[in-house]
Design a protein around this motif. Structure first.
Motif, mmCIF file in Angstrom:
data_model
loop_
_atom_site.group_PDB
_atom_site.id
_atom_site.type_symbol
_atom_site.label_atom_id
_atom_site.label_comp_id
_atom_site.label_asym_id
_atom_site.label_seq_id
_atom_site.Cartn_x
_atom_site.Cartn_y
_atom_site.Cartn_z
ATOM 1 N N ARG A 184 -11.972 -1.207 6.257
ATOM 2 C CA ARG A 184 -11.090 -1.220 7.429
ATOM 3 C C ARG A 184 -11.816 -0.729 8.678
ATOM 4 O O ARG A 184 -11.573 -1.229 9.786
ATOM 5 N N ASN B 95 -9.080 -8.402 3.675
ATOM 6 C CA ASN B 95 -7.876 -9.189 3.416
ATOM 7 C C ASN B 95 -7.386 -9.749 4.741
ATOM 8 O O ASN B 95 -6.624 -9.129 5.463
ATOM 9 N N ASP C 268 -2.724 -8.428 -3.400
ATOM 10 C CA ASP C 268 -3.907 -7.653 -3.756
ATOM 11 C C ASP C 268 -3.658 -6.160 -3.607
ATOM 12 O O ASP C 268 -4.144 -5.352 -4.419
ATOM 13 N N ARG C 269 -2.914 -5.792 -2.587
ATOM 14 C CA ARG C 269 -2.624 -4.381 -2.390
ATOM 15 C C ARG C 269 -1.766 -3.840 -3.531
ATOM 16 O O ARG C 269 -1.993 -2.736 -4.039
ATOM 17 N N ARG C 270 -0.794 -4.616 -3.961
ATOM 18 C CA ARG C 270 0.055 -4.174 -5.065
ATOM 19 C C ARG C 270 -0.735 -4.056 -6.360
ATOM 20 O O ARG C 270 -0.564 -3.100 -7.126
ATOM 21 N N GLU D 155 -0.966 -8.844 0.504
ATOM 22 C CA GLU D 155 0.047 -7.950 -0.051
ATOM 23 C C GLU D 155 -0.035 -7.905 -1.576
ATOM 24 O O GLU D 155 0.105 -6.846 -2.192
ATOM 25 N N ASP E 247 -12.273 0.952 0.554
ATOM 26 C CA ASP E 247 -11.279 0.294 1.404
ATOM 27 C C ASP E 247 -11.274 0.893 2.810
ATOM 28 O O ASP E 247 -11.117 0.176 3.802
#
Length: 565
Positions: free
Chosen positions: A202, A232, A243-245, A241, A198
């Motif tokens: 980024r 994302n 996917d992050r959770r 959001e 990740d």
């Protein structure tokens, strides 16, 4: 006077030289010398076919190394491969090919020598821009150069093998409402067995967004070679959001599961247990602010002013006869009902102190600091709301685990996962027989999938074909040739029988030589010593059965002798 050519009666009309090619070929093949050499020619052809099959099957399959290169680059690449003793070829399309076994070796060699070099990239494209091009072509070249440079920057990451960047930059306009934000798409080819983290994703997003003016990180989309979306992009649908959770929940569950596995592996052995974890993560973000004050404050600042009488203020003054010159009435003391403090008499200062006779009036402003405490509490999302752990143990082959052992393992698991009864966590451990194998062994690659198998198969196939050609084609022909030579040179009787026009004396000598060469089963002495006619007939029959060729020659000689008489 005309002259007429009359062919002679004995002349034979000749056909044109190439009137019937098949007949001429048949005549050529019918010549004795050609007939005698046909087996040898066929033998040479079979050997050549076997050699060709060997060379064809022994050569590994070719793979295109580079395609579409210029002549200068082709020459440099071929020279580098020849120097490294790597077999290579140039096919009909102009592509450089090498064997499958040498493909990666050749790529590494050429990469170390920075070949090929002629392919322009990045801002080198602008150097080849001809004069007089339109503004649209110039803009596309500039965008292509920028895309190439960004792709090269992305390829510097060790995880990325290849990268392609596509920029969508709208044309600038003076109208603010018509302005559109630029976007970018990045296609990555990752190294085998590597995964882009990740943080690296980024980094690539920020790198691309910072390389194009006006581009936001949310406008960058990254896709790998399998078509998986790695970035994302913000679309307002909350998918990023979510996917992050999900990623946070998966990380927590994997962490707890790894702790359980690390605890139970040395205790019960690998493959003798299985564990599942379900974590309820609190993603609510709360913030609270609290203020409290102290009852007693502290004087922070005081500001005031007062006016006093003149030095001769004690002398009588004023206007005679005026009411202001009269003394005030006598004051009376009263006790307040609430027990408060009696106000001071006129002219007295607060607290019972006599008033300053020189002070006429005063005015003060006092600021007090009251004690205040501000507390801000912020609960970050990601805390565990509830944890459920289920562990299944495999019973030993003989017997079962006792309840005390299961209870002890349960206590260990609770301590490993951070069991909290206030959160209503659940940890269940049971021991049962497993159905099937205890462990799923990682299957090693089969022997036929090894790299040396194709090479061995090619060589073995070529060797088998060569042996089949030698055994089924060359060997019978060689035996036939040897037998024909023996028959033609070592059997005088057959030669005499094959030539009936020869002299009878010569044929007789050949027959006698053949009889001397072979040891007959019936001799002349046996015929002379026969006791009766039947025995002699039996001997003649046996002789004829054993030597049919000699018997036929003898009969033919008798027939010719009778005709001559």
């Amino acid at each position: 006077m005309a002259t007429q050519i009359i062919p002679s009666p004995g002349a034979v009309p000749t056909e044109p030289r190439f009137a019937n090619p098949l007949k001429q070929v048949a005549g050529f093949m019918g010549q004795p010398a050609v007939k005698r050499s046909l087996p040898l020619i066929l033998l040479i052809g079979l050997i050549a076919a076997a050699a060709l099959a060997w060379a064809t099957l022994r050569t590994p399959p070719q793979k295109v190394l580079f395609g579409g290169l210029g002549d200068a680059d082709k020459s440099a690449v071929v020279q580098a491969l020849d120097t490294a003793s790597i077999p290579n070829a140039v096919d009909g399309s102009g592509n450089i090919t090498v064997g499958e076994d040498d493909y990666h070796k050749a790529r590494m060699l050429l990469a170390g020598q920075d070949l090929p070099k002629a392919a322009p990239g990045g801002y080198a494209l602008l150097d080849q821009l001809p004069m007089g091009v339109s503004r649209a072509v110039e803009g596309e070249r500039v965008k292509q150069a920028r895309e190439t440079e960004i792709a090269r920057s992305i390829q510097e990451i060790d995880v990325v093998a290849e990268a392609r960047v596509h920029l969508a930059t709208p044309e600038s306009t003076v109208f603010v409402r018509d302005q559109a934000a630029p976007t970018a798409s990045v296609v990555l080819k990752l190294q085998p067995g590597r995964v882009l983290s990740d943080a690296q994703t980024r980094s690539i997003v920020n790198l691309v967004a910072a390389s194009v003016p006006g581009m936001k990180p949310d406008s960058v989309t990254i896709v790998d070679q399998m078509g998986t979306l790695l970035s994302n992009s913000g679309g307002g649908d909350g998918s990023g959001e979510d996917d992050r959770r999900i990623a946070i929940q998966r990380q927590v569950e994997e962490k707890v599961k790894a702790q359980v596995a690390q605890l139970l592996t040395p205790l019960v052995g690998a493959g003798n247990f299985t564990a599942e974890v379900q974590a309820d993560i609190n993603f609510d973000e709360t913030q609270a602010t609290r203020e409290s004050y102290e009852k007693q404050g502290a004087l922070r600042a005081e500001q005031g002013s007062w006016t006093g009488n003149q030095p001769n203020a004690g002398a009588p003054g004023g206007i005679p006869g005026a009411l202001s010159n009269q003394a005030p009435a006598a004051s009376t003391l009263t006790t307040p009902a609430n027990g408060g403090t009696q106000p001071p008499p006129n002219g007295a200062a607060p607290g019972g102190a006599p008033a300053d006779p020189m002070k006429q009036s005063d005015s003060f402003t006092r600021n007090y600091d009251l004690g205040r405490e501000v507390s801000v509490t912020r609960n970050a999302p990601g805390s565990i709301r509830r944890l459920s752990v289920a562990v299944l143990l495999r019973d030993p082959d003989k017997g079962r685990r006792t309840a005390m052992e299961v209870q002890q393992i349960t206590g260990l698991v609770q301590a490993a996962v951070g069991y909290n009864p206030q959160r209503q966590d659940q940890v269940n451990v049971i021991s049962k027989k497993f159905n099937g194998a205890a462990t799923e062994a990682v299957e090693a690659p089969a022997w036929y999938q090894a790299e040396w198998v194709p090479m061995v198969l090619r060589n073995a196939t070529a060797l088998v074909i060569a042996l089949l050609v030698l055994l089924l084609g060359v060997r019978p022909i060689a035996k036939a040739l040897m037998k024909k030579r023996d028959d033609a040179g070592g059997d005088p009787a057959k030669l005499a029988f094959a030539n009936p026009d020869a002299d009878p004396a010569t044929q007789g000598r050949a027959t006698a030589a053949a009889g001397a060469a072979q040891e007959p089963g019936v001799s002349i002495e046996m015929l002379d010593n026969a006791r009766n006619y039947d025995e002699r007939v039996g001997l003649v029959r046996g002789f004829t059965r054993e030597n049919p060729t000699r018997a036929a020659l003898a009969v033919r000689d008798m027939i010719k002798t009778g005709e001559a008489q």
